[in-house]
Design a protein around this motif. Structure first.
Motif, PDB file in Angstrom:
ATOM      1  N   ILE A  17      93.088  20.969  65.721  1.00  0.00           N
ATOM      2  CA  ILE A  17      93.861  22.057  65.108  1.00  0.00           C
ATOM      3  C   ILE A  17      93.454  23.412  65.678  1.00  0.00           C
ATOM      4  O   ILE A  17      94.301  24.240  66.025  1.00  0.00           O
ATOM      5  N   GLY A  18      92.131  23.662  65.770  1.00  0.00           N
ATOM      6  CA  GLY A  18      91.659  24.954  66.243  1.00  0.00           C
ATOM      7  C   GLY A  18      92.128  25.268  67.656  1.00  0.00           C
ATOM      8  O   GLY A  18      92.604  26.374  67.941  1.00  0.00           O
ATOM      9  N   SER A  19      92.013  24.276  68.546  1.00  0.00           N
ATOM     10  CA  SER A  19      92.465  24.502  69.924  1.00  0.00           C
ATOM     11  C   SER A  19      93.975  24.657  69.987  1.00  0.00           C
ATOM     12  O   SER A  19      94.496  25.453  70.782  1.00  0.00           O
ATOM     13  N   GLY A  20      94.688  23.911  69.144  1.00  0.00           N
ATOM     14  CA  GLY A  20      96.141  24.029  69.124  1.00  0.00           C
ATOM     15  C   GLY A  20      96.602  25.410  68.679  1.00  0.00           C
ATOM     16  O   GLY A  20      97.534  25.984  69.259  1.00  0.00           O
ATOM     17  N   ILE A  21      95.949  25.934  67.635  1.00  0.00           N
ATOM     18  CA  ILE A  21      96.297  27.282  67.174  1.00  0.00           C
ATOM     19  C   ILE A  21      95.995  28.313  68.249  1.00  0.00           C
ATOM     20  O   ILE A  21      96.805  29.205  68.527  1.00  0.00           O
ATOM     21  N   GLY A  22      94.816  28.204  68.873  1.00  0.00           N
ATOM     22  CA  GLY A  22      94.449  29.153  69.919  1.00  0.00           C
ATOM     23  C   GLY A  22      95.421  29.129  71.082  1.00  0.00           C
ATOM     24  O   GLY A  22      95.828  30.188  71.594  1.00  0.00           O
ATOM     25  N   ALA A  23      95.825  27.919  71.508  1.00  0.00           N
ATOM     26  CA  ALA A  23      96.754  27.804  72.630  1.00  0.00           C
ATOM     27  C   ALA A  23      98.150  28.309  72.258  1.00  0.00           C
ATOM     28  O   ALA A  23      98.816  28.990  73.054  1.00  0.00           O
ATOM     29  N   GLU A  24      98.593  27.987  71.039  1.00  0.00           N
ATOM     30  CA  GLU A  24      99.939  28.387  70.615  1.00  0.00           C
ATOM     31  C   GLU A  24     100.061  29.897  70.501  1.00  0.00           C
ATOM     32  O   GLU A  24     100.996  30.500  71.060  1.00  0.00           O
ATOM     33  N   LEU A  25      99.142  30.512  69.778  1.00  0.00           N
ATOM     34  CA  LEU A  25      99.211  31.973  69.628  1.00  0.00           C
ATOM     35  C   LEU A  25      98.905  32.679  70.942  1.00  0.00           C
ATOM     36  O   LEU A  25      99.454  33.750  71.218  1.00  0.00           O
ATOM     37  N   GLY A  26      98.016  32.084  71.745  1.00  0.00           N
ATOM     38  CA  GLY A  26      97.712  32.676  73.047  1.00  0.00           C
ATOM     39  C   GLY A  26      98.925  32.702  73.956  1.00  0.00           C
ATOM     40  O   GLY A  26      99.191  33.709  74.635  1.00  0.00           O
ATOM     41  N   SER A  27      99.685  31.607  73.963  1.00  0.00           N
ATOM     42  CA  SER A  27     100.895  31.573  74.791  1.00  0.00           C
ATOM     43  C   SER A  27     101.935  32.553  74.264  1.00  0.00           C
ATOM     44  O   SER A  27     102.682  33.156  75.044  1.00  0.00           O
ATOM     45  N   MET A  28     101.999  32.728  72.946  1.00  0.00           N
ATOM     46  CA  MET A  28     102.930  33.701  72.377  1.00  0.00           C
ATOM     47  C   MET A  28     102.520  35.127  72.735  1.00  0.00           C
ATOM     48  O   MET A  28     103.376  35.992  72.935  1.00  0.00           O
ATOM     49  N   THR A  67      98.149  33.631  81.702  1.00  0.00           N
ATOM     50  CA  THR A  67      98.153  32.209  81.347  1.00  0.00           C
ATOM     51  C   THR A  67      96.762  31.598  81.389  1.00  0.00           C
ATOM     52  O   THR A  67      96.498  30.624  80.671  1.00  0.00           O
ATOM     53  N   VAL A  68      95.885  32.128  82.209  1.00  0.00           N
ATOM     54  CA  VAL A  68      94.505  31.633  82.243  1.00  0.00           C
ATOM     55  C   VAL A  68      93.830  31.880  80.901  1.00  0.00           C
ATOM     56  O   VAL A  68      93.027  31.068  80.434  1.00  0.00           O
ATOM     57  N   GLY A  69      94.182  32.982  80.269  1.00  0.00           N
ATOM     58  CA  GLY A  69      93.579  33.310  78.986  1.00  0.00           C
ATOM     59  C   GLY A  69      93.952  32.339  77.884  1.00  0.00           C
ATOM     60  O   GLY A  69      93.215  32.207  76.899  1.00  0.00           O
ATOM     61  N   VAL A  70      95.090  31.642  78.026  1.00  0.00           N
ATOM     62  CA  VAL A  70      95.484  30.659  77.018  1.00  0.00           C
ATOM     63  C   VAL A  70      94.484  29.515  76.973  1.00  0.00           C
ATOM     64  O   VAL A  70      94.053  29.079  75.895  1.00  0.00           O
ATOM     65  N   GLY A  71      94.104  29.021  78.153  1.00  0.00           N
ATOM     66  CA  GLY A  71      93.093  27.969  78.204  1.00  0.00           C
ATOM     67  C   GLY A  71      91.757  28.447  77.692  1.00  0.00           C
ATOM     68  O   GLY A  71      91.051  27.710  76.992  1.00  0.00           O
ATOM     69  N   ILE A  72      91.404  29.682  78.036  1.00  0.00           N
ATOM     70  CA  ILE A  72      90.141  30.251  77.551  1.00  0.00           C
ATOM     71  C   ILE A  72      90.164  30.386  76.036  1.00  0.00           C
ATOM     72  O   ILE A  72      89.173  30.092  75.355  1.00  0.00           O
ATOM     73  N   ALA A  73      91.293  30.818  75.484  1.00  0.00           N
ATOM     74  CA  ALA A  73      91.417  30.977  74.035  1.00  0.00           C
ATOM     75  C   ALA A  73      91.275  29.643  73.324  1.00  0.00           C
ATOM     76  O   ALA A  73      90.582  29.536  72.305  1.00  0.00           O
ATOM     77  N   ALA A  74      91.928  28.604  73.849  1.00  0.00           N
ATOM     78  CA  ALA A  74      91.840  27.276  73.227  1.00  0.00           C
ATOM     79  C   ALA A  74      90.426  26.723  73.305  1.00  0.00           C
ATOM     80  O   ALA A  74      89.913  26.173  72.319  1.00  0.00           O
ATOM     81  N   ASN A  75      89.790  26.872  74.459  1.00  0.00           N
ATOM     82  CA  ASN A  75      88.430  26.352  74.628  1.00  0.00           C
ATOM     83  C   ASN A  75      87.425  27.110  73.774  1.00  0.00           C
ATOM     84  O   ASN A  75      86.588  26.496  73.089  1.00  0.00           O
ATOM     85  N   SER A  76      87.484  28.428  73.799  1.00  0.00           N
ATOM     86  CA  SER A  76      86.525  29.228  73.027  1.00  0.00           C
ATOM     87  C   SER A  76      86.742  29.057  71.530  1.00  0.00           C
ATOM     88  O   SER A  76      85.793  29.157  70.747  1.00  0.00           O
ATOM     89  N   ALA A  77      87.979  28.781  71.109  1.00  0.00           N
ATOM     90  CA  ALA A  77      88.243  28.544  69.682  1.00  0.00           C
ATOM     91  C   ALA A  77      87.473  27.318  69.199  1.00  0.00           C
ATOM     92  O   ALA A  77      86.881  27.333  68.112  1.00  0.00           O
ATOM     93  N   VAL A  78      87.453  26.258  70.008  1.00  0.00           N
ATOM     94  CA  VAL A  78      86.724  25.051  69.632  1.00  0.00           C
ATOM     95  C   VAL A  78      85.222  25.298  69.618  1.00  0.00           C
ATOM     96  O   VAL A  78      84.516  24.897  68.683  1.00  0.00           O
ATOM     97  N   VAL A  79      84.706  25.969  70.641  1.00  0.00           N
ATOM     98  CA  VAL A  79      83.264  26.209  70.746  1.00  0.00           C
ATOM     99  C   VAL A  79      82.776  27.090  69.602  1.00  0.00           C
ATOM    100  O   VAL A  79      81.799  26.766  68.911  1.00  0.00           O
TER     101      VAL A  79
END
Length: 258
Positions: free
Chosen positions: A110-121, A225-237
Protein backbone atom coordinates in the motif's frame (compact mmCIF):
# COMPACT_ATOMS: atom_id res chain seq x y z
CA UNK A 1 36.77 16.93 6.33
CA UNK A 2 34.58 16.22 3.34
CA UNK A 3 33.05 13.19 5.06
CA UNK A 4 32.23 15.16 8.21
CA UNK A 5 30.58 17.95 6.20
CA UNK A 6 28.56 15.37 4.26
CA UNK A 7 27.50 13.72 7.51
CA UNK A 8 26.43 17.09 8.93
CA UNK A 9 24.44 17.77 5.75
CA UNK A 10 22.70 14.39 5.97
CA UNK A 11 21.80 14.99 9.61
CA UNK A 12 20.46 18.44 8.73
CA UNK A 13 18.35 17.04 5.88
CA UNK A 14 17.06 14.31 8.19
CA UNK A 15 15.76 16.80 10.76
CA UNK A 16 14.36 19.03 8.01
CA UNK A 17 12.38 16.08 6.65
CA UNK A 18 11.09 15.23 10.13
CA UNK A 19 9.86 18.81 10.48
CA UNK A 20 8.20 18.73 7.07
CA UNK A 21 6.54 15.41 7.88
CA UNK A 22 5.26 16.83 11.18
CA UNK A 23 3.80 19.83 9.34
CA UNK A 24 2.26 17.47 6.77
CA UNK A 25 0.68 15.52 9.63
CA UNK A 26 -0.72 18.67 11.26
CA UNK A 27 -2.19 19.74 7.92
CA UNK A 28 -3.89 16.34 7.66
CA UNK A 29 -5.70 16.87 10.96
CA UNK A 30 -6.75 20.41 9.94
CA UNK A 31 -8.19 19.20 6.66
CA UNK A 32 -9.77 16.10 8.22
CA UNK A 33 -12.47 18.04 10.05
CA UNK A 34 -13.17 20.65 7.38
CA UNK A 35 -15.77 20.44 4.64
CA UNK A 36 -16.36 19.01 2.08
CA UNK A 37 -16.03 15.40 3.22
CA UNK A 38 -14.98 13.04 0.42
CA UNK A 39 -16.95 9.94 1.53
CA UNK A 40 -17.08 8.29 -1.91
CA UNK A 41 -13.35 8.60 -2.40
CA UNK A 42 -12.76 7.33 1.14
CA UNK A 43 -14.88 4.23 0.48
CA UNK A 44 -13.07 3.63 -2.81
CA UNK A 45 -9.69 3.84 -1.12
CA UNK A 46 -10.83 1.53 1.68
CA UNK A 47 -11.89 -1.03 -0.93
CA UNK A 48 -8.63 -0.72 -2.88
CA UNK A 49 -6.42 -0.97 0.19
CA UNK A 50 -8.45 -3.48 2.19
CA UNK A 51 -10.03 -5.89 -0.24
CA UNK A 52 -7.11 -6.01 -2.67
CA UNK A 53 -4.60 -6.63 0.14
CA UNK A 54 -6.68 -9.27 1.91
CA UNK A 55 -5.46 -12.27 -0.11
CA UNK A 56 -1.79 -11.49 0.49
CA UNK A 57 -2.40 -10.91 4.20
CA UNK A 58 -4.33 -14.18 4.58
CA UNK A 59 -1.68 -16.25 2.81
CA UNK A 60 1.12 -14.65 4.83
CA UNK A 61 -0.72 -15.12 8.12
CA UNK A 62 -1.44 -18.76 7.32
CA UNK A 63 2.22 -19.46 6.55
CA UNK A 64 3.36 -17.64 9.71
CA UNK A 65 1.10 -19.86 11.83
CA UNK A 66 2.40 -23.01 10.12
CA UNK A 67 6.07 -22.09 10.39
CA UNK A 68 5.89 -20.82 13.97
CA UNK A 69 4.20 -24.00 15.18
CA UNK A 70 6.45 -26.37 13.21
CA UNK A 71 9.59 -24.63 14.51
CA UNK A 72 8.43 -24.42 18.12
CA UNK A 73 6.83 -27.82 18.61
CA UNK A 74 10.10 -29.89 18.81
CA UNK A 75 11.43 -27.67 21.60
CA UNK A 76 8.25 -27.97 23.63
CA UNK A 77 8.23 -31.75 23.10
CA UNK A 78 11.61 -31.99 24.82
CA UNK A 79 10.05 -30.59 27.98
CA UNK A 80 6.72 -32.39 27.60
CA UNK A 81 4.96 -29.05 27.22
CA UNK A 82 3.06 -29.58 23.96
CA UNK A 83 -0.16 -28.56 25.70
CA UNK A 84 1.22 -25.02 25.97
CA UNK A 85 1.49 -24.66 22.20
CA UNK A 86 -1.92 -22.97 21.59
CA UNK A 87 -1.32 -20.48 24.40
CA UNK A 88 2.21 -19.62 23.31
CA UNK A 89 1.40 -19.27 19.63
CA UNK A 90 -1.76 -17.23 20.18
CA UNK A 91 -0.10 -14.75 22.52
CA UNK A 92 2.92 -14.38 20.22
CA UNK A 93 0.77 -13.78 17.15
CA UNK A 94 -1.80 -11.47 18.73
CA UNK A 95 0.67 -9.36 20.70
CA UNK A 96 3.50 -8.92 18.23
CA UNK A 97 4.02 -11.12 15.19
CA UNK A 98 0.64 -10.63 13.54
CA UNK A 99 0.43 -6.82 13.75
CA UNK A 100 4.02 -6.03 12.76
CA UNK A 101 4.25 -8.55 9.90
CA UNK A 102 0.90 -7.47 8.46
CA UNK A 103 1.89 -3.81 8.75
CA UNK A 104 5.20 -4.45 6.96
CA UNK A 105 3.40 -6.27 4.16
CA UNK A 106 0.96 -3.38 3.80
CA UNK A 107 3.84 -0.90 3.88
CA UNK A 108 5.34 -2.70 0.90
CA UNK A 109 2.11 -2.99 -1.05
CA UNK A 110 0.00 0.00 0.00
CA UNK A 111 2.72 2.48 0.99
CA UNK A 112 4.67 2.07 -2.24
CA UNK A 113 1.47 2.20 -4.27
CA UNK A 114 0.42 5.49 -2.69
CA UNK A 115 3.88 6.97 -3.19
CA UNK A 116 3.98 5.93 -6.85
CA UNK A 117 0.41 7.06 -7.57
CA UNK A 118 0.70 10.51 -6.03
CA UNK A 119 4.24 10.88 -7.37
CA UNK A 120 3.08 10.25 -10.92
CA UNK A 121 0.24 12.73 -10.42
CA UNK A 122 2.72 15.33 -9.21
CA UNK A 123 5.21 14.95 -12.06
CA UNK A 124 2.42 14.95 -14.68
CA UNK A 125 1.04 18.13 -13.06
CA UNK A 126 -2.35 16.62 -12.26
CA UNK A 127 -2.13 17.90 -8.68
CA UNK A 128 -1.26 21.38 -9.96
CA UNK A 129 -4.28 21.23 -12.28
CA UNK A 130 -6.54 20.35 -9.35
CA UNK A 131 -5.24 23.36 -7.42
CA UNK A 132 -5.83 25.68 -10.38
CA UNK A 133 -9.38 24.37 -10.88
CA UNK A 134 -10.27 25.21 -7.28
CA UNK A 135 -10.27 21.63 -5.96
CA UNK A 136 -8.43 20.88 -2.75
CA UNK A 137 -6.03 18.09 -3.82
CA UNK A 138 -4.73 17.57 -0.29
CA UNK A 139 -8.18 16.75 1.03
CA UNK A 140 -9.16 14.59 -1.94
CA UNK A 141 -5.88 12.71 -2.34
CA UNK A 142 -4.13 12.72 1.03
CA UNK A 143 -6.85 12.82 3.70
CA UNK A 144 -8.85 9.99 2.13
CA UNK A 145 -5.82 7.73 1.73
CA UNK A 146 -4.41 8.29 5.21
CA UNK A 147 -7.82 7.76 6.77
CA UNK A 148 -8.36 4.61 4.68
CA UNK A 149 -5.08 3.04 5.79
CA UNK A 150 -5.80 3.97 9.41
CA UNK A 151 -9.14 2.16 9.25
CA UNK A 152 -8.13 -0.82 7.09
CA UNK A 153 -4.86 -1.98 8.70
CA UNK A 154 -6.54 -3.07 12.00
CA UNK A 155 -9.08 -5.09 10.01
CA UNK A 156 -6.36 -6.71 7.92
CA UNK A 157 -4.41 -7.53 11.09
CA UNK A 158 -7.50 -9.24 12.52
CA UNK A 159 -7.87 -11.46 9.46
CA UNK A 160 -4.14 -12.15 9.36
CA UNK A 161 -4.11 -13.20 13.04
CA UNK A 162 -7.12 -15.46 12.48
CA UNK A 163 -5.47 -17.24 9.57
CA UNK A 164 -2.21 -17.59 11.51
CA UNK A 165 -4.04 -19.29 14.38
CA UNK A 166 -5.85 -21.55 11.93
CA UNK A 167 -2.53 -22.53 10.34
CA UNK A 168 -1.15 -23.33 13.78
CA UNK A 169 -4.23 -25.43 14.51
CA UNK A 170 -3.72 -27.51 11.36
CA UNK A 171 -0.18 -28.42 12.43
CA UNK A 172 -1.37 -29.35 15.92
CA UNK A 173 -4.27 -31.34 14.48
CA UNK A 174 -1.98 -33.35 12.20
CA UNK A 175 0.79 -33.93 14.76
CA UNK A 176 -1.11 -34.13 18.01
CA UNK A 177 -4.66 -34.99 16.92
CA UNK A 178 -5.97 -31.86 18.64
CA UNK A 179 -9.59 -30.99 17.86
CA UNK A 180 -10.69 -27.57 16.62
CA UNK A 181 -12.73 -26.79 19.73
CA UNK A 182 -9.99 -27.90 22.14
CA UNK A 183 -7.33 -25.86 20.38
CA UNK A 184 -9.31 -22.63 20.24
CA UNK A 185 -10.63 -23.13 23.77
CA UNK A 186 -7.02 -22.98 24.95
CA UNK A 187 -6.39 -19.99 22.69
CA UNK A 188 -9.28 -17.95 24.11
CA UNK A 189 -8.34 -18.88 27.67
CA UNK A 190 -4.77 -17.69 27.09
CA UNK A 191 -5.60 -14.33 25.48
CA UNK A 192 -6.70 -11.51 27.78
CA UNK A 193 -7.87 -7.96 27.19
CA UNK A 194 -4.41 -6.76 28.21
CA UNK A 195 -3.11 -8.62 25.15
CA UNK A 196 -5.81 -7.52 22.70
CA UNK A 197 -6.22 -3.86 23.60
CA UNK A 198 -2.62 -2.60 23.15
CA UNK A 199 -2.14 -4.77 20.05
CA UNK A 200 -5.31 -3.34 18.48
CA UNK A 201 -4.56 0.28 19.36
CA UNK A 202 -1.09 0.21 17.84
CA UNK A 203 -2.45 -1.11 14.53
CA UNK A 204 -4.29 2.20 14.05
CA UNK A 205 -0.96 4.00 14.44
CA UNK A 206 0.61 1.54 12.00
CA UNK A 207 -2.06 2.36 9.43
CA UNK A 208 -1.70 6.08 10.00
CA UNK A 209 2.07 5.89 9.53
CA UNK A 210 1.76 3.87 6.31
CA UNK A 211 -0.70 6.31 4.76
CA UNK A 212 1.05 9.45 5.99
CA UNK A 213 4.55 8.60 4.78
CA UNK A 214 3.32 7.23 1.46
CA UNK A 215 1.28 10.36 0.79
CA UNK A 216 4.08 12.66 1.93
CA UNK A 217 6.66 11.07 -0.36
CA UNK A 218 4.33 11.05 -3.33
CA UNK A 219 2.80 14.49 -2.79
CA UNK A 220 6.20 16.22 -2.76
CA UNK A 221 7.78 14.05 -5.45
CA UNK A 222 10.51 15.72 -7.51
CA UNK A 223 13.03 14.91 -10.28
CA UNK A 224 10.51 13.89 -12.92
CA UNK A 225 9.68 10.27 -13.64
CA UNK A 226 12.79 9.11 -11.80
CA UNK A 227 11.38 10.70 -8.68
CA UNK A 228 8.32 8.44 -8.84
CA UNK A 229 10.48 5.37 -8.27
CA UNK A 230 12.39 7.18 -5.55
CA UNK A 231 9.13 8.19 -3.86
CA UNK A 232 7.78 4.62 -3.91
CA UNK A 233 11.04 3.14 -2.63
CA UNK A 234 11.63 5.72 0.10
CA UNK A 235 7.99 5.40 1.23
CA UNK A 236 8.57 1.72 2.00
CA UNK A 237 11.93 2.29 3.72
CA UNK A 238 10.77 5.20 5.87
CA UNK A 239 7.51 3.51 6.76
CA UNK A 240 9.25 0.29 7.81
CA UNK A 241 11.58 2.20 10.11
CA UNK A 242 8.67 4.17 11.55
CA UNK A 243 6.67 0.98 12.16
CA UNK A 244 9.45 -0.50 14.28
CA UNK A 245 9.77 2.73 16.25
CA UNK A 246 6.01 2.83 16.91
CA UNK A 247 6.05 -0.84 17.88
CA UNK A 248 8.90 -0.28 20.34
CA UNK A 249 7.10 2.68 21.93
CA UNK A 250 3.87 0.68 22.18
CA UNK A 251 5.61 -2.29 23.82
CA UNK A 252 7.48 0.02 26.20
CA UNK A 253 4.29 1.81 27.29
CA UNK A 254 2.41 -1.48 27.62
CA UNK A 255 5.15 -2.97 29.78
CA UNK A 256 4.96 0.00 32.16
CA UNK A 257 1.21 0.47 32.54
CA UNK A 258 -0.23 -3.01 31.92
Amino acid sequence: MVQSSQLALNIKNFFIEIGELAYFSSRFFRELFSKPFEFKELLRQCYNMGNKSLGLVLITGFIIGLVLTIQTRPTLEQFGAESWMPSMVSISIVREIGPIITALICAGRIGSGIGAELGSMRVTEQIDAMEVSGTNPFKYLVVTRVLATTLMIPILVFFGDTMALYGSFLVENLNGDVSFFLYFDKVFHAIEYSDLLPATIKTFFFGYAIGLVGCYKGYYCEKGTVGVGIAANSAVVYTSMLLFIIDFIAVFITDIFI
